[in-house]
Structure formats: C-alpha cells, structure tokens
Design a protein around this motif. Structure first.
Motif, PDB file in Angstrom:
ATOM      1  N   MET A  45       0.807  -1.178  -0.030  1.00 38.48           N
ATOM      2  CA  MET A  45       0.032  -0.026   0.127  1.00 38.48           C
ATOM      3  C   MET A  45       0.920   1.282   0.022  1.00 38.48           C
ATOM      4  N   VAL A  46       0.528   2.248  -0.749  1.00 41.62           N
ATOM      5  CA  VAL A  46       1.071   3.390  -0.985  1.00 41.62           C
ATOM      6  C   VAL A  46       0.575   4.758  -0.669  1.00 41.62           C
ATOM      7  N   SER A  47       1.162   5.586   0.002  1.00 43.30           N
ATOM      8  CA  SER A  47       0.344   6.749   0.485  1.00 43.30           C
ATOM      9  C   SER A  47       1.413   7.924   0.040  1.00 43.30           C
ATOM     10  N   LEU A  48       0.923   9.320  -0.282  1.00 42.58           N
ATOM     11  CA  LEU A  48       2.103  10.088  -0.422  1.00 42.58           C
ATOM     12  C   LEU A  48       2.790  10.585   0.601  1.00 42.58           C
ATOM     13  N   ALA A  49       2.258  10.395   1.820  1.00 39.86           N
ATOM     14  CA  ALA A  49       2.668  10.690   3.249  1.00 39.86           C
ATOM     15  C   ALA A  49       4.055   9.796   3.504  1.00 39.86           C
ATOM     16  N   ASP A  50       4.232   8.585   2.659  1.00 35.28           N
ATOM     17  CA  ASP A  50       5.111   7.838   2.618  1.00 35.28           C
ATOM     18  C   ASP A  50       6.495   8.424   2.104  1.00 35.28           C
ATOM     19  N   TYR A  51       6.248   9.506   1.312  1.00 36.45           N
ATOM     20  CA  TYR A  51       7.559  10.313   0.795  1.00 36.45           C
ATOM     21  C   TYR A  51       8.028  11.309   1.667  1.00 36.45           C
ATOM     22  N   LYS A  52       8.671  11.215   2.802  1.00 37.83           N
ATOM     23  CA  LYS A  52       8.764  12.297   3.717  1.00 37.83           C
ATOM     24  C   LYS A  52       9.766  13.250   3.367  1.00 37.83           C
ATOM     25  N   ASP A  53      10.529  13.149   2.360  1.00 39.15           N
ATOM     26  CA  ASP A  53      11.707  13.940   1.764  1.00 39.15           C
ATOM     27  C   ASP A  53      10.920  14.569   0.524  1.00 39.15           C
ATOM     28  N   ALA A  54       9.845  14.369   0.006  1.00 38.77           N
ATOM     29  CA  ALA A  54       9.309  14.953  -1.237  1.00 38.77           C
ATOM     30  C   ALA A  54       9.040  16.238  -1.030  1.00 38.77           C
ATOM     31  N   LYS A  55       9.410  17.097  -2.280  1.00 34.64           N
ATOM     32  CA  LYS A  55       8.988  18.419  -2.253  1.00 34.64           C
ATOM     33  C   LYS A  55       7.448  18.856  -2.838  1.00 34.64           C
ATOM     34  N   GLY A  56       7.062  17.811  -3.603  1.00 36.27           N
ATOM     35  CA  GLY A  56       5.997  17.570  -4.348  1.00 36.27           C
ATOM     36  C   GLY A  56       5.691  16.224  -4.896  1.00 36.27           C
ATOM     37  N   PHE A  57       4.728  16.328  -5.979  1.00 37.32           N
ATOM     38  CA  PHE A  57       4.419  14.947  -6.695  1.00 37.32           C
ATOM     39  C   PHE A  57       4.262  15.307  -8.139  1.00 37.32           C
ATOM     40  N   ILE A  58       4.276  14.390  -9.089  1.00 36.38           N
ATOM     41  CA  ILE A  58       3.687  14.452 -10.399  1.00 36.38           C
ATOM     42  C   ILE A  58       2.694  13.293 -10.335  1.00 36.38           C
ATOM     43  N   VAL A  59       1.628  13.507 -10.201  1.00 32.08           N
ATOM     44  CA  VAL A  59       0.465  12.462 -10.042  1.00 32.08           C
ATOM     45  C   VAL A  59      -0.297  12.369 -11.514  1.00 32.08           C
ATOM     46  N   VAL A  60      -0.131  11.123 -12.126  1.00 30.60           N
ATOM     47  CA  VAL A  60      -0.631  10.962 -13.375  1.00 30.60           C
ATOM     48  C   VAL A  60      -1.830   9.983 -13.419  1.00 30.60           C
ATOM     49  N   PHE A  61      -2.837  10.187 -13.924  1.00 32.21           N
ATOM     50  CA  PHE A  61      -3.856   9.083 -14.104  1.00 32.21           C
ATOM     51  C   PHE A  61      -3.629   8.559 -15.421  1.00 32.21           C
ATOM     52  N   PRO A  89       8.684  12.826  -7.471  1.00 30.78           N
ATOM     53  CA  PRO A  89       8.665  11.776  -7.929  1.00 30.78           C
ATOM     54  C   PRO A  89       7.311  11.810  -8.764  1.00 30.78           C
ATOM     55  N   VAL A  90       7.197  10.759  -9.750  1.00 36.24           N
ATOM     56  CA  VAL A  90       5.985  10.452 -10.548  1.00 36.24           C
ATOM     57  C   VAL A  90       5.315   9.222  -9.726  1.00 36.24           C
ATOM     58  N   ILE A  91       3.817   9.511  -9.520  1.00 36.95           N
ATOM     59  CA  ILE A  91       2.874   8.676  -8.984  1.00 36.95           C
ATOM     60  C   ILE A  91       1.845   8.305 -10.001  1.00 36.95           C
ATOM     61  N   ALA A  92       2.112   7.194 -10.587  1.00 33.77           N
ATOM     62  CA  ALA A  92       0.846   6.789 -11.509  1.00 33.77           C
ATOM     63  C   ALA A  92      -0.007   6.037 -10.804  1.00 33.77           C
ATOM     64  N   ILE A  93      -1.334   6.316 -11.483  1.00 37.27           N
ATOM     65  CA  ILE A  93      -2.636   5.643 -10.839  1.00 37.27           C
ATOM     66  C   ILE A  93      -3.411   5.229 -12.064  1.00 37.27           C
ATOM     67  N   ASN A  94      -3.787   3.954 -12.006  1.00 41.04           N
ATOM     68  CA  ASN A  94      -4.697   3.584 -12.908  1.00 41.04           C
ATOM     69  C   ASN A  94      -6.375   3.662 -12.492  1.00 41.04           C
ATOM     70  N   PRO A  95      -6.979   4.555 -13.095  1.00 50.60           N
ATOM     71  CA  PRO A  95      -8.443   4.765 -12.555  1.00 50.60           C
ATOM     72  C   PRO A  95      -9.419   3.892 -13.278  1.00 50.60           C
ATOM     73  N   ASN A  96      -9.154   3.048 -14.259  1.00 49.11           N
ATOM     74  CA  ASN A  96     -10.227   2.459 -14.949  1.00 49.11           C
ATOM     75  C   ASN A  96     -10.689   1.217 -14.208  1.00 49.11           C
ATOM     76  N   ASP A  97     -11.937   1.001 -14.334  1.00 47.18           N
ATOM     77  CA  ASP A  97     -12.661  -0.381 -14.018  1.00 47.18           C
ATOM     78  C   ASP A  97     -12.273  -1.589 -14.583  1.00 47.18           C
ATOM     79  N   VAL A 142      -2.829  14.769 -15.796  1.00 49.43           N
ATOM     80  CA  VAL A 142      -1.633  15.157 -14.593  1.00 49.43           C
ATOM     81  C   VAL A 142      -1.967  16.025 -13.875  1.00 49.43           C
ATOM     82  N   TYR A 143      -1.605  15.778 -12.637  1.00 50.13           N
ATOM     83  CA  TYR A 143      -1.991  16.849 -11.478  1.00 50.13           C
ATOM     84  C   TYR A 143      -0.396  17.156 -10.852  1.00 50.13           C
ATOM     85  N   ILE A 144       0.017  18.235 -10.745  1.00 51.98           N
ATOM     86  CA  ILE A 144       1.179  18.481  -9.876  1.00 51.98           C
ATOM     87  C   ILE A 144       0.970  19.111  -8.815  1.00 51.98           C
ATOM     88  N   LEU A 145       1.474  18.371  -7.508  1.00 53.20           N
ATOM     89  CA  LEU A 145       1.136  18.971  -6.267  1.00 53.20           C
ATOM     90  C   LEU A 145       2.456  19.351  -5.530  1.00 53.20           C
TER      91      LEU A 145
END
Length: 206
Positions: A45-61, A89-97, A142-145
């Motif tokens: 299981m992965v959460s964004l909170a796991d990345y303690k040193d991250a300055k942000g994220f490139i979240v892409v569906f 870091p890039v965090i990729a998410i597959n949203p499809n059913d 893409v969502y940049i956080l």
C-alpha cells in the motif's frame, strides 16, 4: 407569453447549472489535495505521506490500454528519472474499472510495468474512489502537487506536453516547465491545459 419566458429562463438556468456542476468537479489549481492509500504493483500500500523528503508529486492518471497513455509511458519514465531525485517523483494511478476495460486489471498492470520497466509506483484505484476527487477525466491526466506548510497544493492540471501522441513533435513541455518553476520557488506560468486522451472507464458513467 409570460409562461414561455419563464420556461425559457428555467431552461437557461438549468443549462448553466449543469455546466457549472461539471466544471466544479474535482480539484482546481490552488486547492489543497488530500492524501490517498492505494495498492502498488508490488502488492504494498502506498500513500503520498510515505514520501517524507518529497517536495511535491507528479500524479498522473494513466492506464494500460489507452494509446495516448502508451504513447506517454517513456515520457513518464523520463520525468521520474529527472525529477525524483529533485523531490518530485511520479506517482501513476490506473483509474479504470477492469470490468469495463479488460486489459486494465491489477495483474495486467503488473505485467505492463515490468515490460516497460516503470521506475515509479503504478497504483490501482480500486473502487474508483481517488480519480473523482481529483476530477480526472482522461488517461493520461496530470496533477502536479507542491508541498506548502505541510499541505499538498495543486499547482498544475492537464497534459504532459503539447504533443499527445508523438514525442518528436513536442514544442512545449508543460509538466517540466511547471516543476522547474516550483523548484526555483516560483509559480508555473501555465497552470491549466487540456488533457488529451481516452475517457476513464467507469461503469457508473456508462
């Protein structure tokens, strides 16, 4: 005549409300994004909170089956290699059913990630609970956080660049420009572009 005018006014209001409702779904630039916990292809299981040193994220569906997503896989790998060590870091998410898109099962995700040598997490949005919060409509989207005072602020939403299918035709790299600006302590000059790709496969929307 008065009745007709009233009916026309109601139709206009209903139409405007419908468009407003559609546009208000999900995050907008400047919103605070909430964290999530999703299963990665390594079964952890992965959460964004796991990345303690991250300055942000490139979240892409993204997904396995959409030709636009496939055309951007190498670009995602390049983005992760370029920016992961810099704190984005890039965090990729597959949203499809997978019941709607048969090639997007969790097991198929594992196969695709291994074939392509993904350097980033590839998470499964089981139950399709995360993508509606973000307001993603396409793959890829893409969502940049950016982390600000322990909050995740949405700084960019849209496409990876200006050539959805052919990287050789890219003239403007939206994601790179946005992350580069954030790393300099600046705001991106372009914060919202049109995500071009396949519609997210959700049987609730069929």
């Amino acid at each position: 005549m008065k009745t007709i005018k009233i009916i026309l006014m109601l139709l206009v209001v209903a139409s405007v409300s419908a468009f407003t409702s559609d546009n208000s779904r999900g995050y907008k630039v400047g919103d605070e994004a909430s964290d999530f916990t999703l299963k990665n292809i390594d079964d952890k299981m992965v959460s964004l909170a796991d990345y303690k040193d991250a300055k942000g994220f490139i979240v892409v569906f993204t997904c396995n089956m959409c030709p636009y997503s496939v055309a951007n896989e190498d670009r995602l790998i390049a983005l992760d290699k370029k920016y992961k060590q810099k704190g984005f870091p890039v965090i990729a998410i597959n949203p499809n059913d997978p019941e709607v898109s048969k090639g997007d099962s969790f097991e198929a995700m594992k196969v695709r990630a291994k074939e392509k040598g993904f350097t980033f997490p590839y998470l499964f949005d089981e139950g399709q609970k995360v993508y509606p919060k973000y307001g993603a409509t396409r793959t890829p989207h893409v969502y940049i956080l950016n982390k600000e005072n322990n909050k995740l602020i949405v700084e960019y939403i849209g496409a990876i660049d200006d050539s959805s299918r052919d990287e050789s035709n890219v003239k403007e790299r939206f994601v790179e420009n946005a992350v580069d600006a954030l790393l300099k302590g600046e705001k991106p000059t372009k914060t919202d572009t049109r995500a071009i790709g396949c519609s997210i496969k959700d049987k609730r929307n069929r």
